[in-house]
Design a protein around this motif. Structure first.
Motif, PDB file in Angstrom:
ATOM      1  N   LEU A 108      16.420 138.583  72.881  1.00 39.33           N
ATOM      2  CA  LEU A 108      15.604 139.192  71.751  1.00 39.33           C
ATOM      3  C   LEU A 108      15.674 138.367  70.356  1.00 39.33           C
ATOM      4  CD1 LEU A 108      16.776 142.774  72.540  1.00 39.33           C
ATOM      5  CD2 LEU A 108      14.382 142.179  72.077  1.00 39.33           C
ATOM      6  N   LEU A 109      16.996 138.155  69.981  1.00 39.43           N
ATOM      7  CA  LEU A 109      17.207 137.029  68.990  1.00 39.43           C
ATOM      8  C   LEU A 109      16.459 135.976  68.823  1.00 39.43           C
ATOM      9  CD1 LEU A 109      21.021 138.008  68.122  1.00 39.43           C
ATOM     10  CD2 LEU A 109      18.939 139.286  67.087  1.00 39.43           C
ATOM     11  N   ALA A 110      16.291 135.287  69.757  1.00 37.78           N
ATOM     12  CA  ALA A 110      15.588 134.029  69.739  1.00 37.78           C
ATOM     13  C   ALA A 110      13.959 134.331  69.705  1.00 37.78           C
ATOM     14  CB  ALA A 110      15.796 133.482  71.164  1.00 37.78           C
ATOM     15  N   MET A 111      13.624 135.649  70.099  1.00 38.78           N
ATOM     16  CA  MET A 111      12.271 135.829  69.765  1.00 38.78           C
ATOM     17  C   MET A 111      11.911 136.238  68.410  1.00 38.78           C
ATOM     18  SD  MET A 111      11.793 138.446  73.202  1.00 38.78           S
ATOM     19  CE  MET A 111      10.508 139.562  72.525  1.00 38.78           C
ATOM     20  N   LEU A 112      12.594 136.847  67.847  1.00 36.33           N
ATOM     21  CA  LEU A 112      12.438 137.496  66.291  1.00 36.33           C
ATOM     22  C   LEU A 112      11.986 136.368  65.365  1.00 36.33           C
ATOM     23  CD1 LEU A 112      14.821 140.229  66.059  1.00 36.33           C
ATOM     24  CD2 LEU A 112      12.447 140.233  67.072  1.00 36.33           C
ATOM     25  N   PRO A 113      12.660 135.096  65.265  1.00 38.88           N
ATOM     26  CA  PRO A 113      12.179 134.043  63.999  1.00 38.88           C
ATOM     27  C   PRO A 113      10.980 133.226  64.574  1.00 38.88           C
ATOM     28  CG  PRO A 113      14.492 133.851  64.994  1.00 38.88           C
ATOM     29  CD  PRO A 113      13.890 134.540  65.989  1.00 38.88           C
ATOM     30  N   ILE A 114      10.610 133.433  65.674  1.00 41.51           N
ATOM     31  CA  ILE A 114       9.525 132.764  66.161  1.00 41.51           C
ATOM     32  C   ILE A 114       8.131 133.285  66.448  1.00 41.51           C
ATOM     33  CG2 ILE A 114      10.809 130.652  67.400  1.00 41.51           C
ATOM     34  CD1 ILE A 114      10.266 132.064  69.954  1.00 41.51           C
ATOM     35  N   PHE A 115       8.364 134.727  66.327  1.00 38.40           N
ATOM     36  CA  PHE A 115       7.228 135.516  66.537  1.00 38.40           C
ATOM     37  C   PHE A 115       6.091 135.283  65.523  1.00 38.40           C
ATOM     38  CE2 PHE A 115       8.063 139.271  64.244  1.00 38.40           C
ATOM     39  CZ  PHE A 115       6.815 139.960  64.374  1.00 38.40           C
ATOM     40  N   GLN A 116       6.467 135.299  64.345  1.00 37.15           N
ATOM     41  CA  GLN A 116       5.659 135.143  63.134  1.00 37.15           C
ATOM     42  C   GLN A 116       4.802 133.855  63.289  1.00 37.15           C
ATOM     43  OE1 GLN A 116       7.873 135.826  59.593  1.00 37.15           O
ATOM     44  NE2 GLN A 116       6.692 137.567  59.102  1.00 37.15           N
ATOM     45  N   TYR A 117       5.332 132.733  63.988  1.00 36.51           N
ATOM     46  CA  TYR A 117       4.449 131.579  64.158  1.00 36.51           C
ATOM     47  C   TYR A 117       3.585 131.623  65.435  1.00 36.51           C
ATOM     48  CZ  TYR A 117       7.726 130.067  60.676  1.00 36.51           C
ATOM     49  OH  TYR A 117       8.298 130.147  59.505  1.00 36.51           O
ATOM     50  N   LEU A 118       4.335 132.178  66.521  1.00 37.44           N
ATOM     51  CA  LEU A 118       3.402 132.191  67.928  1.00 37.44           C
ATOM     52  C   LEU A 118       2.824 133.331  67.942  1.00 37.44           C
ATOM     53  CD1 LEU A 118       5.852 130.605  70.385  1.00 37.44           C
ATOM     54  CD2 LEU A 118       3.990 129.623  69.276  1.00 37.44           C
ATOM     55  N   GLY A 119       2.838 134.447  67.026  1.00 37.64           N
ATOM     56  CA  GLY A 119       2.250 135.953  67.202  1.00 37.64           C
ATOM     57  C   GLY A 119       2.951 136.662  68.087  1.00 37.64           C
ATOM     58  N   ILE A 120       2.742 137.842  68.134  1.00 42.38           N
ATOM     59  CA  ILE A 120       2.966 138.802  68.765  1.00 42.38           C
ATOM     60  C   ILE A 120       2.817 139.018  70.348  1.00 42.38           C
ATOM     61  CG2 ILE A 120       2.743 141.396  69.558  1.00 42.38           C
ATOM     62  CD1 ILE A 120       2.871 142.243  66.639  1.00 42.38           C
ATOM     63  N   ILE A 121       1.420 138.428  70.560  1.00 40.04           N
ATOM     64  CA  ILE A 121       1.260 138.504  72.101  1.00 40.04           C
ATOM     65  C   ILE A 121       1.863 137.182  72.786  1.00 40.04           C
ATOM     66  CG2 ILE A 121      -0.926 138.296  73.735  1.00 40.04           C
ATOM     67  CD1 ILE A 121      -2.671 139.256  71.690  1.00 40.04           C
ATOM     68  N   VAL A 122       2.001 136.040  72.293  1.00 41.70           N
ATOM     69  CA  VAL A 122       2.238 134.933  72.996  1.00 41.70           C
ATOM     70  C   VAL A 122       3.934 135.117  73.136  1.00 41.70           C
ATOM     71  CG1 VAL A 122       2.875 132.592  72.944  1.00 41.70           C
ATOM     72  CG2 VAL A 122       0.670 133.476  72.202  1.00 41.70           C
ATOM     73  N   THR A 123       4.818 135.411  72.029  1.00 45.08           N
ATOM     74  CA  THR A 123       6.268 135.580  71.920  1.00 45.08           C
ATOM     75  C   THR A 123       6.687 136.656  72.759  1.00 45.08           C
ATOM     76  OG1 THR A 123       6.156 134.780  69.592  1.00 45.08           O
ATOM     77  CG2 THR A 123       8.004 135.496  70.267  1.00 45.08           C
ATOM     78  N   PHE A 124       6.146 137.829  72.438  1.00 45.59           N
ATOM     79  CA  PHE A 124       6.550 139.059  73.353  1.00 45.59           C
ATOM     80  C   PHE A 124       6.280 138.963  74.777  1.00 45.59           C
ATOM     81  CE2 PHE A 124       6.904 141.869  69.214  1.00 45.59           C
ATOM     82  CZ  PHE A 124       7.748 141.135  68.813  1.00 45.59           C
ATOM     83  N   THR A 125       5.341 138.317  75.184  1.00 44.53           N
ATOM     84  CA  THR A 125       4.920 138.123  76.594  1.00 44.53           C
ATOM     85  C   THR A 125       5.915 137.327  77.213  1.00 44.53           C
ATOM     86  OG1 THR A 125       2.656 138.504  76.281  1.00 44.53           O
ATOM     87  CG2 THR A 125       3.198 137.342  78.281  1.00 44.53           C
ATOM     88  N   ILE A 126       6.100 136.168  76.604  1.00 41.21           N
ATOM     89  CA  ILE A 126       7.163 135.135  77.133  1.00 41.21           C
ATOM     90  C   ILE A 126       8.572 135.756  77.130  1.00 41.21           C
ATOM     91  CG2 ILE A 126       8.426 132.848  76.804  1.00 41.21           C
ATOM     92  CD1 ILE A 126       5.589 131.790  75.650  1.00 41.21           C
ATOM     93  N   GLY A 127       8.781 136.325  76.166  1.00 42.99           N
ATOM     94  CA  GLY A 127      10.281 136.897  75.990  1.00 42.99           C
ATOM     95  C   GLY A 127      10.488 138.025  76.881  1.00 42.99           C
TER      96      GLY A 127
END
Lengths: 501, 159
Positions: B84-103
């Motif tokens: 969860l913590l790894a997803m949060l800093p990168i999601f503004q760059y990769l976007g919600i769909i990509v980051t949260f899907t992979i996470g």
């Protein structure tokens, strides 16, 4: 009395029967039933994940949706109790006492049918009670000023902690932690930023959705992720929904327990702090006591299933009385609803009925349609709904996390809130580890600003004198009740010490 | 004296309440504001917490514990929190769909789901559905992310 209520109720139906009203109650019932049926995920999580969407609706429709989710989750919670002996919420634990043995006997369909009929009857009878009692209470609520409101809120908090399971001290600690967290942000009397630790993100305080989703949704995800699966033997009973038909004899048998359970449930539901769990246990115990053959209870007796199911649904509707008439939540679930209403601009107060008639009567009227929708969902369609139990944990839990993350981000567009969400999730696990219940924290966090506001207003009226809380009969009554609760707590502590020794 | 989790918690809570009371004490006093109910209120909360932490320390109520931990459980919670913590800093760059899907797929994999492809499809569909529900139906703006925005701009062109 009826002549006074009927025009208001008709107004309520005019709200509930609009397209939006019907859509909200239907969505609420379906979402509630589905999430309630999943073991571990209760009405608080179900309501919380839907809150980000509420900003687009009028408060009345938002409330109809949340109410639908609440009683839908209690209704649906019986499915996992009966089929896999894994109650989704505490309020349906007693349902499993006789519901699961019926499943083991190959009568799962019958058990689900009895649960649905009992829930429908309990819920409907309780809505009638709510409709009759709420206006009387609302008139009484008009006598409330800031001191009375303050005393009532303190009483509600004490009652919730006193009745919550486990240690009362831990319950009170939870409530004070909630109140402390609610003071983060601006102090309305001076305009000073308190306890924000210099962080700009905390100057507006912590968003209640972050706290709820963290402490409930995320903590539940963590808990379920480390929970061991049931044994293969138990899994054999899973998913087998047999015939839903019940005999005439069984039908007659459950009439009495349903009526008694509904009355017990409604009366307990009205009290702050009690609610569905206590109501269902009490009605089960009462039923066992008054029946000539108590030894059949716990072995798949339909009466032992009907009574708690009627009671928990009746308690659920009953719990709307303090919320709708006094603007005070009596439980974690109703506190979340109040928080959501505050987020969409509704000022909770004893004048809720006068200021928001659409919300008040619309919600009551929608409960009648909601009960019918739930009966339709839970009778012919229950074998299909029971399939949610098939969703594998590795796919279900990340989905809950997804809803929480997107919900929080959609409300505030703040990455800081997402970090805070994770922090509250971990904090929820720490609370679980120590045995501190989360419900008082949620309740206190939501009513904290109201409590502080009414405290400030009272002191302004009295020019700083605390005597104002002892000055009026209503406030005095609540203070006496708080005293009784404190004595009960001390007695409980001393009594448990004596037992231990 | 044996220190158990109740006693340690009581000490931590006592420290928190003292810091809280000190925070109240530190609040500025305004010359023209005669009455500050907020100050009384926060003092009352701090003192109440101090009293309760003292009661918790002496009561040592271990019966109300509902959950026990183990290294295995802690590892699971730690890994999920880490994802969860790894997803949060990168999601503004990769976007919600990509980051949260992979996470979500990573969480699913850790929880025992073996097929990456199914997990990615399931969470991709859920993510896109929620994204469209928020942006198209509810009118709540959700960022697609800087990288997806840049890729889209390359294909569609700016504006």
């Amino acid at each position: 009395m009826f002549s006074e209520i009927i025009p208001h109720l008709m107004h309520g139906f005019s709200v509930a029967f609009t397209f939006q009203g019907l859509a909200m109650v239907t969505i609420g019932c379906i979402v509630g039933t589905l999430i309630g049926a999943l073991p571990g995920l209760g009405p608080i999580t179900a309501i919380a994940v839907m809150i980000p969407m509420l900003s687009n609706f009028e408060p009345a429709f938002g409330m109809i949706l949340m109410a639908g989710i609440y009683y839908g989750a209690i209704f649906g919670g019986s499915t996992s109790s009966i089929l896999i002996n894994a109650p989704g919420v505490a309020g349906v634990v007693a349902t499993a006492f006789d519901g699961y043995p019926m499943t083991k006997k190959g009568q799962s369909g019958k058990a689900l049918c009895i649960a649905a009929i009992s829930s429908f009857s309990g819920g409907t009878l309780s809505v009638i009670g709510l409709m009759l009692l709420a206006p009387v209470m609302a008139k009484f609520a008009l006598l409330f000023g800031p001191p009375e409101y303050f005393s009532l809120m303190v009483f509600a908090m004490f009652a919730v902690t006193a009745f919550s399971e486990g240690s009362t001290i831990k319950g009170l600690i939870s409530a004070i932690l909630g109140l402390m967290a609610a003071t983060i942000g601006i102090d309305l009397s001076t305009g000073y930023f308190r306890y924000s630790m210099g962080l700009a993100e905390l100057q507006d305080g912590i968003k209640f959705l972050v706290v709820i989703l963290g402490l409930f949704a995320l903590t539940e995800v963590f808990t379920l992720s480390v929970k061991k699966e049931k044994s293969e033997k138990d899994a054999d009973y899973k998913h087998k929904v047999t015939s839903l038909k019940i005999t005439k004899k069984e039908g007659k048998m459950i009439v009495g327990p349903i009526c008694r359970g509904s009355v017990i449930g409604f009366l307990i539901g009205v009290l702050p702090g009690a609610g569905a769990t206590i109501a269902s246990f009490m009605s089960y115990a009462a039923e066992k006591k008054i029946n000539k053959d108590p030894e059949t209870f716990g072995k798949g007796d339909p009466r032992g299933l009907a009574a708690p199911e009627a009671a928990n649904n009746a308690a659920c509707s009953g719990s709307f009385i303090p919320l709708l008439t006094l603007g005070i939540p009596g439980s974690g679930s109703t506190a979340v609803m109040l928080g959501a209403l505050m987020a969409v601009g509704v000022t909770p107060s004893p004048q809720l009925m006068t200021n928001y008639p659409d919300l008040f009567w619309g919600t009551i009227a929608s409960m009648y349609t909601g009960m019918i929708i739930l009966l339709i969902i839970n009778l012919p369609m229950i074998p299909y709904f029971a399939r949610v139990l098939w969703i594998p944990k590795p796919l279900l839990l990340p989905s809950v996390v997804l809803f929480s993350l997107i919900g929080i981000y959609g409300v505030g567009f703040s990455v800081f809130d997402l970090f805070l969400l994770v922090l509250f999730g971990v904090f929820g696990m720490v609370m679980k580890y120590i045995g501190i219940p989360p419900a008082p924290l949620i309740l206190a966090f939501i009513i904290g600003p109201l409590l502080e506001n009414s405290f400030g207003q009272s002191l302004t009226i009295s020019q700083g004198g605390l005597w104002i809380f002892w000055d009026t009969a209503i406030s005095k009554t609540f203070l006496v009740l708080i005293g009784i609760v404190i004595i009960r707590v001390i007695w409980k502590m001393v009594y448990s010490d004596t037992e231990e020794s | 004296m044996v220190m158990n989790r109740e006693k340690i918690t009581a000490i931590i809570l006592a420290v928190i309440s003292i810091v809280y009371i000190y925070g109240t004490y530190q609040m500025p006093r305004f010359e023209y504001v005669r009455l500050t109910p907020g100050r009384y209120y926060t003092y009352a909360l701090g003192i109440a917490m101090l009293v309760l932490s003292f009661l918790m320390f002496i009561r040592n109520d271990i019966k109300s514990r509902k959950w026990e931990t183990s290294p295995e459980k802690l590892k699971t919670i730690g890994v999920l929190t880490g994802i969860l913590l790894a997803m949060l800093p990168i999601f503004q760059y990769l976007g919600i769909i990509v980051t949260f899907t992979i996470g979500s797929a990573a969480m699913s994999r850790y929880l025992g789901w073996r097929r990456w492809s199914t997990a990615l499809v399931v969470f991709g569909v859920i993510n896109i559905t929620i994204f469209l529900l928020f942006t198209k139906v509810l009118g709540i703006y959700l960022p697609l992310g800087r990288l997806p925005d840049a890729i889209l701009a390359m294909f569609i062109g700016e504006g």
